[in-house]
Design an enzyme around this catalytic site. Sequence first.
Site, mmCIF file in Angstrom:
data_model
loop_
_atom_site.group_PDB
_atom_site.id
_atom_site.type_symbol
_atom_site.label_atom_id
_atom_site.label_comp_id
_atom_site.label_asym_id
_atom_site.label_seq_id
_atom_site.Cartn_x
_atom_site.Cartn_y
_atom_site.Cartn_z
ATOM 1 N N SER A 117 29.587 37.733 33.148
ATOM 2 C CA SER A 117 28.898 38.834 33.820
ATOM 3 C C SER A 117 28.550 39.940 32.835
ATOM 4 C CB SER A 117 29.788 39.459 34.894
ATOM 5 O OG SER A 117 30.258 38.497 35.782
ATOM 6 N N HIS A 138 23.788 33.235 34.823
ATOM 7 C CA HIS A 138 24.656 34.122 35.608
ATOM 8 C C HIS A 138 24.414 33.922 37.098
ATOM 9 C CE1 HIS A 138 25.930 38.356 36.974
ATOM 10 N NE2 HIS A 138 27.003 37.638 36.763
ATOM 11 N N GLU A 150 20.546 34.816 37.111
ATOM 12 C CA GLU A 150 19.954 35.497 35.949
ATOM 13 C C GLU A 150 20.104 34.570 34.733
ATOM 14 O OE1 GLU A 150 20.631 40.249 36.776
ATOM 15 O OE2 GLU A 150 22.380 39.102 36.163
ATOM 16 N N ASN A 189 23.890 43.783 37.875
ATOM 17 C CA ASN A 189 25.109 44.592 37.724
ATOM 18 C C ASN A 189 24.832 45.909 37.003
ATOM 19 O OD1 ASN A 189 26.771 42.874 39.084
ATOM 20 N ND2 ASN A 189 27.440 41.759 37.272
HETATM 21 N N1 NAD Z 1 33.754 36.470 40.713
HETATM 22 C C1 NAD Z 1 32.509 36.924 40.645
HETATM 23 O O1 NAD Z 1 32.009 37.594 41.550
HETATM 24 C C2 NAD Z 1 31.656 36.578 39.447
HETATM 25 C C3 NAD Z 1 30.260 36.671 39.562
HETATM 26 C C4 NAD Z 1 29.462 36.289 38.463
HETATM 27 C C5 NAD Z 1 30.075 35.876 37.288
HETATM 28 N N2 NAD Z 1 31.440 35.826 37.208
HETATM 29 C C6 NAD Z 1 32.029 35.338 35.943
HETATM 30 O O2 NAD Z 1 32.408 33.979 36.117
HETATM 31 C C7 NAD Z 1 33.560 33.694 35.327
HETATM 32 C C8 NAD Z 1 34.646 33.121 36.218
HETATM 33 O O3 NAD Z 1 34.948 34.048 37.235
HETATM 34 P P1 NAD Z 1 35.746 33.614 38.569
HETATM 35 O O4 NAD Z 1 35.641 34.770 39.485
HETATM 36 O O5 NAD Z 1 35.329 32.259 39.008
HETATM 37 O O6 NAD Z 1 37.250 33.522 37.996
HETATM 38 P P2 NAD Z 1 38.503 32.773 38.643
HETATM 39 O O7 NAD Z 1 39.691 33.493 38.128
HETATM 40 O O8 NAD Z 1 38.313 32.574 40.114
HETATM 41 O O9 NAD Z 1 38.438 31.312 37.966
HETATM 42 C C9 NAD Z 1 38.574 31.088 36.588
HETATM 43 C C10 NAD Z 1 39.191 29.717 36.404
HETATM 44 O O10 NAD Z 1 39.080 29.351 35.035
HETATM 45 C C11 NAD Z 1 40.236 28.620 34.695
HETATM 46 N N3 NAD Z 1 40.378 28.530 33.241
HETATM 47 C C12 NAD Z 1 40.876 29.438 32.371
HETATM 48 N N4 NAD Z 1 40.790 28.943 31.110
HETATM 49 C C13 NAD Z 1 40.228 27.708 31.198
HETATM 50 C C14 NAD Z 1 39.873 26.699 30.246
HETATM 51 N N5 NAD Z 1 40.130 26.870 28.963
HETATM 52 N N6 NAD Z 1 39.281 25.561 30.707
HETATM 53 C C15 NAD Z 1 39.041 25.390 32.040
HETATM 54 N N7 NAD Z 1 39.362 26.311 32.969
HETATM 55 C C16 NAD Z 1 39.947 27.443 32.556
HETATM 56 C C17 NAD Z 1 41.366 29.348 35.416
HETATM 57 O O11 NAD Z 1 42.510 28.529 35.548
HETATM 58 C C18 NAD Z 1 40.693 29.671 36.761
HETATM 59 O O12 NAD Z 1 40.917 28.657 37.712
HETATM 60 C C19 NAD Z 1 33.928 34.997 34.610
HETATM 61 O O13 NAD Z 1 33.330 35.003 33.350
HETATM 62 C C20 NAD Z 1 33.304 36.055 35.526
HETATM 63 O O14 NAD Z 1 33.003 37.250 34.841
HETATM 64 C C21 NAD Z 1 32.244 36.138 38.248
#
Ligand code: NAD
Length: 281
Positions: A117, A138, A150, A189
Site C-alpha cells: 500500500s 494494489h 492501482e 490512499n
Molecule cells: N488490508 C488491507 O486493507 C490492504 C489493502 C491493500 C493492500 N494491503 C497490503 O497487502 C499486504 C498484505 O496485507 P493483509 O492485510 O492481507 O495482511 P494479513 O496480515 O492479513 O496477511 C499477511 C499474511 O502474510 C503471511 N506471510 C508473512 N510472511 C510470509 C512469507 N514470507 N511468505 C508467505 N506468507 C507470508 C502472514 O502469515 C499472513 O498470513 C500488505 O502489504 C498490505 O499493506 C492491505
Amino acid sequence: MNKIAVLGAGKMGAGIAQVAAQAGFKVIMRDLQMPLVEDGLKTIDLNLERLIKSGELKPEKKSEILSLIYGTVDLSDLKDADLVIEAVVENMAVKKQIFAELDNICPPHTILATNTSTLSITEIATSTQRHDQVIGIHFFNPVPCIKLVELVRGMETSDDTVKKTQGFIERIGKEHVLLNRESPGFIVNRILLPYINEAVWLYGEGIDKETIDQAMILGANMPIGPLKLADIIGLDTLYSIMLVFYNEFRDTKYRPHTCLSTMVRAGYYGRKSGQGFYNYE
Ligand SMILES: NC(=O)c1ccc[n+]([C@@H]2O[C@H](COP(=O)([O-])OP(=O)(O)OC[C@H]3O[C@@H](n4cnc5c(N)ncnc54)[C@H](O)[C@@H]3O)[C@@H](O)[C@H]2O)c1
C-alpha cells in the site's frame, strides 16, 4: 499467462487468489504455516458460498474454482508461476528478502508483483536481478468486491511488464488506473488518508465523533463518516501510513494528531480490536 502465485493467505492474499481462480487461472497460494493456508482457503470457501446465496455464482462452479487453488507452505512450488503477487506483511525488509528468493526460484519470464500500500516498488525491485519485471498491483479490501486496482510502475518497470499485467487485470474483471511514476500511497490512499487525518484533527480539537461523521455523510454525500471509516481501516494502519507520508514528504500537512498515536499506543485499533473512535464490544 496461466499460472498465478499469491504469497500470503491473509485478508488480501486470499481475496486475490479467489478472484484469480474465479477467472479460471491456476493459483498457488503460499503462507508460512499450513493452518494459515487453511484459514485462507476457508475464507475463500465462505466467500463463494455467499456468492451462491446471492445468486452471483452457480453452485456447481464452487468446487471447480476451489480445485484451481493449491495451498502450500513450500516456496519452491512457485517455480513455474507466470505472475507472482506478494501480499505479506507491510515491511520493506521482509518484502525484499521474499523478492530475492523469488528471483532465484522463478523462471526468467515471471513477473513479480507486490500488493504493497505504501512501500517503494523501485526499492523492492532492487532485491532482484529483474528490475524491469517488478510492478505494483494494489488491490483494495475486500478484494472480491472492490472494482479498482492501482497498477504502479517502479522506476525501471518495462512497458512489456505493464502490458502483461494489464492483461491479467482485465481477465479478472477489474478496472485499473496506471501510475507511471510511483508515489507514496498511490492515488486512493494519498487522498483518502489525509482526509481522514483531518477529521482526527477536528476530533482532537474537541468536536465529537458523531458530529464529524454526520456532517460528512449529510454535507458531502459520503457513504460513511471519516472516523467510522478510520475504525474499519484500522487506526494502527492509518497511523503508520500517515507516518510514511510525513517522513517521505517532510511536510507537516501529513502529521498525525497526537490523539491518534495515543489511541494506537493504548491498543485502540478500531473495529478489529473492539475499540477505536467507536466501541464495538
Ligand atoms: N488490508 C488491507 O486493507 C490492504 C489493502 C491493500 C493492500 N494491503 C497490503 O497487502 C499486504 C498484505 O496485507 P493483509 O492485510 O492481507 O495482511 P494479513 O496480515 O492479513 O496477511 C499477511 C499474511 O502474510 C503471511 N506471510 C508473512 N510472511 C510470509 C512469507 N514470507 N511468505 C508467505 N506468507 C507470508 C502472514 O502469515 C499472513 O498470513 C500488505 O502489504 C498490505 O499493506 C492491505
